[in-house]
Design a protein around this motif. Structure first.
Motif: not given
Length: 121
Positions: A80-95
């Motif tokens: 859950r903490d990982h899904k709040k990070t900038r890295e995760y949000k950036r990757r989801v946007k790219q996908l």
């Protein structure tokens, strides 16, 4: 004076090419197109992305896995903490963007353009 082997300074191998290459490729993450293919396969077959078999060798038994970043976590809170990070949000946007074609980026495929001077019949 000692006759033993001379010790190198920490980080002295960072200038050697083969060590640099090994460090760069050892823990390489999946590329965007590979992740998009995995998600597309799961949708076609109707399998759930979160249903993973228990594996002792993976952190958390492999039960807490993030498909977007291709990482395993030890527990639900870490995921859950990982899904709040900038890295995760950036990757989801790219996908979510258009499917990335590595052949097109490498210039292997040719774009089909209309003829500059059409032939009159």
């Amino acid at each position: 004076m000692g006759n033993g082997p001379k010790q190198k300074k920490p980080g002295s191998r960072s200038k050697i090419k083969k060590y640099k290459r090994a460090c760069l490729t050892k823990h390489r993450a999946k590329d965007l197109d590979q992740i998009q293919d995995d998600i597309a396969k799961a949708k076609e077959t109707g399998t759930n992305l979160n249903s993973i078999e228990f594996d002792d060798e993976l952190p958390g038994g492999g039960q807490f896995f993030c498909f977007e970043t291709n990482r395993h976590f030890t527990d639900e809170k870490a995921l859950r903490d990982h899904k709040k990070t900038r890295e995760y949000k950036r990757r989801v946007k790219q996908l979510k963007e258009e499917k990335y074609d590595p052949d097109f980026a490498a210039g292997i495929t040719k774009e089909k353009l209309p003829p500059a001077h059409p032939v009159k019949k």
